[in-house]
Scaffold this motif. Structure first.
Motif, PDB file in Angstrom:
ATOM      1  N   TYR A 175       3.919   1.854  -7.237  1.00 55.17           N
ATOM      2  CA  TYR A 175       3.592   0.918  -6.155  1.00 55.17           C
ATOM      3  C   TYR A 175       4.166  -0.452  -6.508  1.00 55.17           C
ATOM      4  CZ  TYR A 175       0.489   4.316  -4.007  1.00 55.17           C
ATOM      5  OH  TYR A 175       0.010   5.438  -3.387  1.00 55.17           O
ATOM      6  N   PRO A 176       4.447  -1.300  -5.516  1.00 51.16           N
ATOM      7  CA  PRO A 176       5.041  -2.608  -5.805  1.00 51.16           C
ATOM      8  C   PRO A 176       4.282  -3.414  -6.865  1.00 51.16           C
ATOM      9  CG  PRO A 176       5.167  -2.192  -3.458  1.00 51.16           C
ATOM     10  CD  PRO A 176       4.390  -1.047  -4.057  1.00 51.16           C
ATOM     11  N   SER A 177       2.944  -3.315  -6.882  1.00 50.40           N
ATOM     12  CA  SER A 177       2.168  -4.099  -7.850  1.00 50.40           C
ATOM     13  C   SER A 177       2.442  -3.690  -9.296  1.00 50.40           C
ATOM     14  CB  SER A 177       0.670  -3.954  -7.566  1.00 50.40           C
ATOM     15  OG  SER A 177       0.288  -2.589  -7.707  1.00 50.40           O
ATOM     16  N   GLN A 178       3.057  -2.520  -9.478  1.00 54.21           N
ATOM     17  CA  GLN A 178       3.342  -2.034 -10.838  1.00 54.21           C
ATOM     18  C   GLN A 178       4.734  -2.457 -11.324  1.00 54.21           C
ATOM     19  OE1 GLN A 178       2.430   2.042  -9.415  1.00 54.21           O
ATOM     20  NE2 GLN A 178       1.004   2.195 -11.122  1.00 54.21           N
ATOM     21  N   LEU A 179       5.436  -3.231 -10.506  1.00 53.85           N
ATOM     22  CA  LEU A 179       6.813  -3.610 -10.852  1.00 53.85           C
ATOM     23  C   LEU A 179       6.911  -5.095 -11.181  1.00 53.85           C
ATOM     24  CD1 LEU A 179       8.828  -1.796  -8.022  1.00 53.85           C
ATOM     25  CD2 LEU A 179       8.115  -0.895 -10.223  1.00 53.85           C
ATOM     26  N   SER A 180       7.923  -5.442 -11.966  1.00 59.10           N
ATOM     27  CA  SER A 180       8.215  -6.855 -12.245  1.00 59.10           C
ATOM     28  C   SER A 180       8.919  -7.460 -11.021  1.00 59.10           C
ATOM     29  CB  SER A 180       9.144  -6.974 -13.453  1.00 59.10           C
ATOM     30  OG  SER A 180      10.444  -6.484 -13.102  1.00 59.10           O
ATOM     31  N   GLY A 181       9.036  -8.792 -11.021  1.00 59.65           N
ATOM     32  CA  GLY A 181       9.718  -9.457  -9.909  1.00 59.65           C
ATOM     33  C   GLY A 181      11.161  -8.998  -9.747  1.00 59.65           C
ATOM     34  N   GLY A 182      11.862  -8.863 -10.869  1.00 54.80           N
ATOM     35  CA  GLY A 182      13.261  -8.424 -10.806  1.00 54.80           C
ATOM     36  C   GLY A 182      13.379  -7.010 -10.259  1.00 54.80           C
ATOM     37  N   GLN A 183      12.433  -6.137 -10.673  1.00 58.02           N
ATOM     38  CA  GLN A 183      12.441  -4.765 -10.149  1.00 58.02           C
ATOM     39  C   GLN A 183      12.152  -4.754  -8.646  1.00 58.02           C
ATOM     40  OE1 GLN A 183       9.484  -3.159 -12.855  1.00 58.02           O
ATOM     41  NE2 GLN A 183      11.060  -2.051 -14.026  1.00 58.02           N
ATOM     42  N   LYS A 184      11.187  -5.572  -8.224  1.00 58.70           N
ATOM     43  CA  LYS A 184      10.863  -5.635  -6.784  1.00 58.70           C
ATOM     44  C   LYS A 184      12.072  -6.085  -5.971  1.00 58.70           C
ATOM     45  CE  LYS A 184       5.985  -6.812  -7.374  1.00 58.70           C
ATOM     46  NZ  LYS A 184       5.041  -7.933  -7.373  1.00 58.70           N
ATOM     47  N   ALA A 199      10.211   5.731  -8.377  1.00 60.56           N
ATOM     48  CA  ALA A 199      10.053   6.153  -6.976  1.00 60.56           C
ATOM     49  C   ALA A 199       8.589   6.301  -6.569  1.00 60.56           C
ATOM     50  CB  ALA A 199      10.805   7.466  -6.737  1.00 60.56           C
ATOM     51  N   ASP A 200       7.743   6.746  -7.501  1.00 62.03           N
ATOM     52  CA  ASP A 200       6.331   6.988  -7.146  1.00 62.03           C
ATOM     53  C   ASP A 200       5.414   5.813  -7.498  1.00 62.03           C
ATOM     54  OD1 ASP A 200       6.940   9.537  -6.187  1.00 62.03           O
ATOM     55  OD2 ASP A 200       6.861  10.383  -8.211  1.00 62.03           O
ATOM     56  N   ALA A 237      16.482  11.109   3.887  1.00 62.24           N
ATOM     57  CA  ALA A 237      16.100   9.742   3.520  1.00 62.24           C
ATOM     58  C   ALA A 237      15.766   9.653   2.029  1.00 62.24           C
ATOM     59  CB  ALA A 237      14.913   9.291   4.360  1.00 62.24           C
ATOM     60  N   GLU A 238      15.049  10.654   1.517  1.00 56.74           N
ATOM     61  CA  GLU A 238      14.660  10.628   0.097  1.00 56.74           C
ATOM     62  C   GLU A 238      15.870  10.821  -0.820  1.00 56.74           C
ATOM     63  OE1 GLU A 238      11.393  13.324  -0.512  1.00 56.74           O
ATOM     64  OE2 GLU A 238       9.951  11.956   0.443  1.00 56.74           O
ATOM     65  N   LYS A 239      16.806  11.672  -0.407  1.00 57.89           N
ATOM     66  CA  LYS A 239      18.006  11.901  -1.217  1.00 57.89           C
ATOM     67  C   LYS A 239      18.791  10.595  -1.367  1.00 57.89           C
ATOM     68  CE  LYS A 239      22.117  14.891  -1.385  1.00 57.89           C
ATOM     69  NZ  LYS A 239      23.244  14.013  -1.077  1.00 57.89           N
ATOM     70  N   MET A 240      18.963   9.914  -0.239  1.00 62.38           N
ATOM     71  CA  MET A 240      19.703   8.652  -0.288  1.00 62.38           C
ATOM     72  C   MET A 240      18.953   7.605  -1.117  1.00 62.38           C
ATOM     73  SD  MET A 240      21.104   6.334   2.766  1.00 62.38           S
ATOM     74  CE  MET A 240      22.690   5.655   2.473  1.00 62.38           C
ATOM     75  N   ALA A 241      17.632   7.516  -0.925  1.00 61.06           N
ATOM     76  CA  ALA A 241      16.823   6.548  -1.673  1.00 61.06           C
ATOM     77  C   ALA A 241      16.947   6.790  -3.180  1.00 61.06           C
ATOM     78  CB  ALA A 241      15.363   6.638  -1.234  1.00 61.06           C
ATOM     79  N   LEU A 242      16.883   8.050  -3.596  1.00 62.99           N
ATOM     80  CA  LEU A 242      16.976   8.367  -5.028  1.00 62.99           C
ATOM     81  C   LEU A 242      18.351   8.010  -5.593  1.00 62.99           C
ATOM     82  CD1 LEU A 242      15.007  11.728  -5.237  1.00 62.99           C
ATOM     83  CD2 LEU A 242      14.426   9.585  -6.407  1.00 62.99           C
ATOM     84  N   GLU A 243      19.404   8.272  -4.809  1.00 64.80           N
ATOM     85  CA  GLU A 243      20.760   7.920  -5.267  1.00 64.80           C
ATOM     86  C   GLU A 243      20.881   6.407  -5.477  1.00 64.80           C
ATOM     87  OE1 GLU A 243      23.394   9.493  -2.275  1.00 64.80           O
ATOM     88  OE2 GLU A 243      23.040  11.577  -2.903  1.00 64.80           O
ATOM     89  N   HIS A 267       0.820  -1.223   0.000  1.00 68.35           N
ATOM     90  CA  HIS A 267       0.000   0.000   0.000  1.00 68.35           C
ATOM     91  C   HIS A 267       0.853   1.272   0.000  1.00 68.35           C
ATOM     92  CE1 HIS A 267       1.099  -0.875   4.111  1.00 68.35           C
ATOM     93  NE2 HIS A 267       0.809   0.370   4.452  1.00 68.35           N
ATOM     94  N   MET A 268       2.173   1.127  -0.044  1.00 67.94           N
ATOM     95  CA  MET A 268       3.055   2.302  -0.029  1.00 67.94           C
ATOM     96  C   MET A 268       3.792   2.419  -1.353  1.00 67.94           C
ATOM     97  SD  MET A 268       4.994   2.071   3.625  1.00 67.94           S
ATOM     98  CE  MET A 268       4.106   2.017   5.185  1.00 67.94           C
ATOM     99  N   THR A 269       4.093   3.656  -1.739  1.00 68.75           N
ATOM    100  CA  THR A 269       4.930   3.856  -2.930  1.00 68.75           C
ATOM    101  C   THR A 269       6.325   3.303  -2.643  1.00 68.75           C
ATOM    102  OG1 THR A 269       5.745   6.001  -2.179  1.00 68.75           O
ATOM    103  CG2 THR A 269       3.738   6.004  -3.543  1.00 68.75           C
ATOM    104  N   ILE A 270       7.094   3.158  -3.713  1.00 67.44           N
ATOM    105  CA  ILE A 270       8.472   2.680  -3.560  1.00 67.44           C
ATOM    106  C   ILE A 270       9.251   3.640  -2.650  1.00 67.44           C
ATOM    107  CG2 ILE A 270      10.633   2.232  -4.790  1.00 67.44           C
ATOM    108  CD1 ILE A 270       8.193   0.170  -5.167  1.00 67.44           C
ATOM    109  N   MET A 271       9.097   4.942  -2.871  1.00 67.85           N
ATOM    110  CA  MET A 271       9.822   5.912  -2.046  1.00 67.85           C
ATOM    111  C   MET A 271       9.482   5.745  -0.570  1.00 67.85           C
ATOM    112  SD  MET A 271      12.024   8.221  -1.688  1.00 67.85           S
ATOM    113  CE  MET A 271      12.487   8.855  -3.292  1.00 67.85           C
ATOM    114  N   LYS A 272       8.184   5.558  -0.288  1.00 65.90           N
ATOM    115  CA  LYS A 272       7.763   5.390   1.111  1.00 65.90           C
ATOM    116  C   LYS A 272       8.338   4.087   1.687  1.00 65.90           C
ATOM    117  CE  LYS A 272       4.793   6.809   4.403  1.00 65.90           C
ATOM    118  NZ  LYS A 272       5.346   7.729   5.381  1.00 65.90           N
TER     119      LYS A 272
END
Length: 248
Positions: free
Chosen positions: A141-150, A138-139, A121-127, A99-104
């Protein structure tokens, strides 16, 4: 202590783990040093994942001690949560919050547990996202990603805590074959940057390529350990020879 007098980052002494009457780990002794890339291989049911999960006490050992950075983390008085922050863990299943974005997903622990500001925290996450080729997600949600991306996100999530060691429990086993390479590339980069890593895996070619130590586990203990070249090309233990003949 190593030849040059450095102390192990993780020291495991007489580690045992039983589930009821079933003895899964039998008196394991191993030292892991800073910068080590240790691969643990062996047949299913040999105790590999249990060993890994004991290192950060996700499984409670039934015997022996584990010393991490000079502290006995098997002592019940030890604040294990504090030490877990320095041990990144990547599982077979990605364990992202759906239920959270990747950034969250990436910033919640550094902010809550390490007191970092949202900006830090966001600066490090983006790097780190940029490093694994996912800065544009970054924005999502996990359901929008492939297994390798997750799985790459799961690795980044662990790295966001700035751990001193990374533990990988069969990180590619739940992935489609074409997605395995993208996760192994990230792990290979970490190994080359001298991140201390303990990896349970079935990826023998990858172990040969990036490990500095390979251990063979069966029946609850380490039967053989060597550098990758000698481990794969000149195995000594009969059980290891039989195992390699089936998987290589």
């Amino acid at each position: 202590m190593s030849v040059d007098g450095t102390k192990p980052l993780i020291q495991v002494k007489d580690l045992g783990k039983s589930f009821g009457r079933m003895e899964v780990l039998k008196g394991i002794n191993v030292d892991i040093y800073q910068g080590d890339v240790v691969f643990v291989v062996g047949p299913s049911g040999s105790g590999k994942s249990t060993f890994l999960r004991c290192l950060n006490r996700l499984e409670e050992p039934t015997a022996g001690t584990i010393t991490f950075e000079g502290v006995d983390i098997t002592n019940p008085k030890t604040d294990i949560d504090k030490h877990r922050q320095k041990m990144g863990m990547v599982f077979q299943q990605f364990n992202l919050f759906p239920h959270m974005t990747i950034m969250k997903n990436l910033t919640i622990a550094p902010m809550k547990l390490q007191g970092r500001t949202q900006g830090e925290a966001e600066k490090m996450a983006l790097e780190l996202l940029a490093r694994v080729g996912l800065a544009d997600r970054a924005d999502a949600y996990p359901s929008q990603l492939s297994g390798g991306q997750k799985q790459r996100i799961a690795i980044v999530r662990a790295l966001c805590m700035k751990p001193d060691v990374m533990l990988f429990d069969e990180p590619t086993s739940a992935l489609d074959p074409e997605m395995v390479g993208e996760v192994l590339k990230v792990m290979g980069d970490l190994a080359r940057e001298k991140m201390t890593m303990v990896v349970v895996t079935h990826e023998m070619g990858f172990a040969k390529e990036v490990a500095n130590r390979v251990m063979f586990m069966d029946e609850g203990y380490f039967m053989e350990e060597n550098n990758p070249k000698d481990f794969f090309e000149h195995p000594q233990n009969e059980r290891l020879k039989s195992f390699l003949s089936k998987v290589l």
